[in-house]
Design an enzyme around this catalytic site. Structure first.
Site, short mmCIF file in Angstrom:
data_model
loop_
_atom_site.label_atom_id
_atom_site.label_comp_id
_atom_site.label_asym_id
_atom_site.label_seq_id
_atom_site.Cartn_x
_atom_site.Cartn_y
_atom_site.Cartn_z
N LYS A 35 48.61 -55.48 -16.98
CA LYS A 35 49.24 -56.24 -15.90
C LYS A 35 48.30 -56.44 -14.70
CE LYS A 35 51.55 -52.66 -13.18
NZ LYS A 35 50.69 -52.85 -12.02
N THR A 36 47.50 -55.42 -14.38
CA THR A 36 46.58 -55.56 -13.25
C THR A 36 45.55 -56.64 -13.53
OG1 THR A 36 46.85 -53.21 -12.71
CG2 THR A 36 44.95 -54.33 -11.76
N ASP A 220 53.14 -57.31 -7.07
CA ASP A 220 52.88 -56.31 -8.10
C ASP A 220 53.99 -55.26 -8.06
OD1 ASP A 220 51.61 -54.99 -10.13
OD2 ASP A 220 50.09 -54.05 -8.87
N GLU A 221 54.21 -54.56 -9.18
CA GLU A 221 55.22 -53.49 -9.28
C GLU A 221 56.58 -53.94 -8.74
OE1 GLU A 221 54.46 -51.03 -10.97
OE2 GLU A 221 52.36 -50.49 -10.71
N GLN A 251 60.01 -49.07 -16.25
CA GLN A 251 59.24 -48.08 -15.48
C GLN A 251 59.72 -47.99 -14.03
OE1 GLN A 251 54.91 -47.49 -16.45
NE2 GLN A 251 55.11 -49.57 -17.25
N ARG A 612 52.01 -42.32 -21.05
CA ARG A 612 50.75 -41.88 -20.43
C ARG A 612 49.74 -41.48 -21.49
NH1 ARG A 612 51.10 -44.80 -16.99
NH2 ARG A 612 52.96 -45.43 -18.12
#
Length: 726
Positions: A35-36, A220-221, A251, A612
């Site tokens: 995504k980044t 973002d987020e 998330q 993770r």
């Protein structure tokens, strides 16, 4: 022209997201889906294709670090000045807007920002000036109340005053606080957002200016936005604006900070219904890990829906390990880490995750014994935490009243009205006469003596008390008599600190059992065969243990195992991950069970924990766990039942492992380790006497005795070496 190499590195869905022409877009970006990369490449593409200039963009990140990295990438890749670019956190960007438009926001040009501690200080001053009893309405509760109202866009005048319990006082404090901040030109973090929202809502000209200015709003987020932040974005966007929101509803784990996962559904329904792009190809984790995450999160309702996949293969199944108790859980993990490192795993690519910060203590102890270097990420090691060091300072003063370092640490903590002038006078006496702070009391003028004498009386009382009670009871009395309990009950992060304090009590209980001094008074000298030393007390032995456990923190140049809460792990990834404490009441946390949507949030947190891991994942749980010095029985977490068994490989630490699993050794058959298998309160079974409960464990080595109350044969005292217990 735009770097074709970057575009060529994108998969189909990433390419679609980066190059979508116009209109509001929601990018559902799964964990590890890039995504980044998509967000930054989108910005590059808009500028490079002349669809935007940097001053046309309003770019929101959720950390200052992310904002700085983005600015650096823009400067480096496009060779442009970022001076006029609006990139930052919501608080940072709103602050910039208010500085420009301070007069329209009814603020002085020199308005000052209150951080969290400054805000609490202002509230406490209001209490003092208005003679408000903090026992009726806690200052921390008032702070939380004020910020909650602001984050929901509610001013004091909009509240309905109800004369019920402390609510009336909270409303009154909010009213006084608002006026005080206005009079003194003060703005807290929540106010930055609320003032900016009101600026756009109440000033048509300013709103239209920004509607036309910001043609591209990139967030973002997005799953972490709260109600007020989303309302602000809706006002900021004009008819020709395009909102590009990137996030993952699976998330969303910050409801306790006000994050509203429903913002994503609302955005899809009202803005981006025709332009929802799902990034589902995962570049981080192997197949079994992703399949486990997918099968778990499917149990949440009202999801926007996506399914992670990878073309990198399935990898190993997830190892699920049942342990008899938390001591064995920690020992299993330390053994397995040694095995992994021996077989080539980079120690710094191993992470131990836990739901609550207080859980770190027992893992720190196991790693310490195994000589495994570690780092507590985003926090302090257990014995370095403020609240633990404060209690240990009191204990050190009980053991040695002339300990000047400990005296200075807690003489005015919790605050008891001892001023700096008094301490300066005392320090000069200490230096002049070469005596301790405790001994200097007799030389202090009466004008300054009273407050210091009250503190020394606390230490004197606790010293005498230590001669009558065991270590655990002494610590509990220290918490009560020093005022530490009341102090931490009234602080913003008090619950976390009290959890750590409870874990210290557990550590003391475990230590007392292991060193066979459970029932001895903390301050009485005795002869301990285990140490073969005379004039050691349980208190001194425990303080020595704590000092050794704290150890040296000079590990900057070493490769370290990473330890952290699951919340702190978001955004990170590791080759090998241990998710620990998968028990009902621990993970999911007991506080979530009765909260609306609480279990769904905990499930998302578990989803974050699973994703993770890149290559290898372990999930551990214990049937018995010592909390606050007491043995508690736990059931395994519901989350383990929600993950499809095809992704899991189940083990028991005390049985042979499958050859395909890491060949973790069984516990070495030494008497000390065998003793550690058992705890007071644990259920056991004897081949002759049947089922029973352990009442006590006495001694060490071959002479260890275990006292059990059997269901059908009463109380029996057995030599542990020959007991053959199950």
């Amino acid at each position: 022209m735009f770097h074709n190499k970057l575009l060529n590195s994108l998969n189909n869905e990433q390419y679609k997201a980066v190059t979508i022409k116009s209109g509001h877009t929601l990018v559902l970006a799964g964990a590890g889906s890039g995504k980044t990369k998509v967000l930054t490449t989108r910005i590059f593409w808009l500028i490079d294709t002349l669809q935007a200039i940097q001053s046309d963009m309003f770019i929101v990140t959720f950390t200052n670090k992310a904002a700085k990295e983005l600015v650096m990438r823009l400067s480096k890749s496009l060779y442009i000045s970022t001076k006029d670019t609006w990139i930052g956190t919501f608080h940072g960007l709103c602050h910039k807007m208010l500085r420009i438009n301070y007069a329209f926001a009814d603020l002085p040009s020199s308005f000052q920002i209150l951080d969290v501690s400054d805000q609490l200080s202002v509230i406490k001053k209001i209490y003092k000036d208005s003679n408000i009893d903090d026992k009726i309405c806690n200052p921390k509760d008032a702070q939380r109340f004020i910020n909650l109202q602001k984050e929901n866009g509610i001013r004091c005048k909009d509240l309905i005053f109800i004369n019920k319990n402390s609510y009336k006082y909270l409303c009154e404090i909010y009213s006084i606080y608002e006026q005080k901040c206005k009079n003194e030109g003060l703005v807290d973090f929540s106010e930055l957002l609320l003032k900016s929202y009101e600026l756009l809502k109440n000033n048509q000209n300013i709103r239209e200016f920004y509607n036309q200015k910001f043609k591209h709003i990139l967030i973002d987020e997005f799953q972490d936005t709260n109600k007020l932040q989303y309302s602000f974005i809706k006002l900021l966007s004009g008819k020709k604006s395009s909102i590009f929101a990137v996030g993952d509803d699976d998330q969303s784990i910050y409801a306790f900070r006000g994050a509203n996962v429903g913002n994503m559904t609302d955005f899809e329904n009202n803005f981006a219904k025709k332009q929802v792009i799902r990034l589902e190809q995962n570049y981080r984790s192997l197949g079994y890990i992703l399949n486990a995450a997918n099968s778990l999160i499917e149990h949440n309702e009202d999801r926007l829906g996506k399914k992670l996949w990878t073309d990198q293969g399935d990898g190993e199944k997830i190892h699920v390990i049942e342990n008899k108790n938390d001591t064995l859980e920690a020992q299993y993990i330390s053994n397995e880490i040694l095995h992994l490192v021996k077989n080539g795993t980079d120690m710094s690519n191993i992470a131990i995750l836990y739901r609550s910060n207080a859980q770190s203590r027992i893992f720190e102890h196991a790693l310490f014994l195994a000589n495994i270097p570690y780092k507590v990420y985003g926090g302090l090691r257990f014995f370095e935490r403020q609240e633990i060091k404060h209690i240990l300072a009191y204990l050190k003063l009980i053991a040695n009243k002339n300990d000047n370092i400990s005296w200075l640490r807690v003489v005015n903590f919790p605050p008891r009205g001892i001023g700096s002038k008094t301490l300066e006078i005392q320090a000069s006496i200490v230096e002049e006469k070469n005596i301790s702070f405790y001994e200097s009391i007799n030389y202090i003028d009466n004008k300054y003596k009273n407050a210091i004498k009250k503190f020394s009386n606390i230490i004197d009382y606790l010293f005498e008390y230590s001669k009558k009670v065991n270590l655990v009871t002494l610590i509990e009395k220290v918490l009560e008599y020093s005022g530490l309990n009341d102090y931490y009950n009234n602080t913003r992060d008090g619950n976390n600190r009290l959890e750590n304090i409870s874990e210290l009590i557990t550590a003391a209980k475990t230590f007392s059992i292991e060193e066979n001094c459970e029932n001895l008074p903390a301050g009485i000298n005795y002869h301990n065969d285990n140490y073969n030393e005379i004039n050691q007390t349980p208190l001194l032995l425990f303080l020595s243990y704590a000092s050794l456990e704290a150890g040296s923190s000079d590990n900057d140049n070493q490769k370290l195992v990473q330890m952290m809460t699951v919340h702190a792990a978001k955004g990170l990834e590791f080759d090998t991950v241990f998710i620990t404490g998968l028990e009902e009441g621990l993970f999911p946390h007991e506080n979530s069970i009765n909260e609306k949507n609480g279990i769904a949030e905990e499930r998302r947190l578990m989803y974050v924990a699973i994703t993770r891991a890149r290559k290898k994942l372990y999930i551990t749980y214990s049937k018995n766990r010592m909390l606050n010095g007491q043995i508690r029985h736990f059931l395994k977490s519901r989350f383990l039942s929600e993950i499809k068994n095809i992704n899991l490989h189940f083990h028991n630490f005390n049985h042979q492992f499958n050859e395909n699993c890491s060949n973790t050794k069984k516990i070495a058959p030494t008497f000390n380790n065998t003793r550690n298998l058992y705890n007071i309160g644990q259920q056991v079974k004897h081949f002759k006497f049947g089922k029973g409960i352990i009442l006590n464990i006495i001694g060490n080595g071959k002479n260890t005795k275990i006292i059990i109350k059997f269901d059908n044969f009463g109380i029996k005292e057995l030599l542990l070496e020959f007991a053959k217990l199950e």
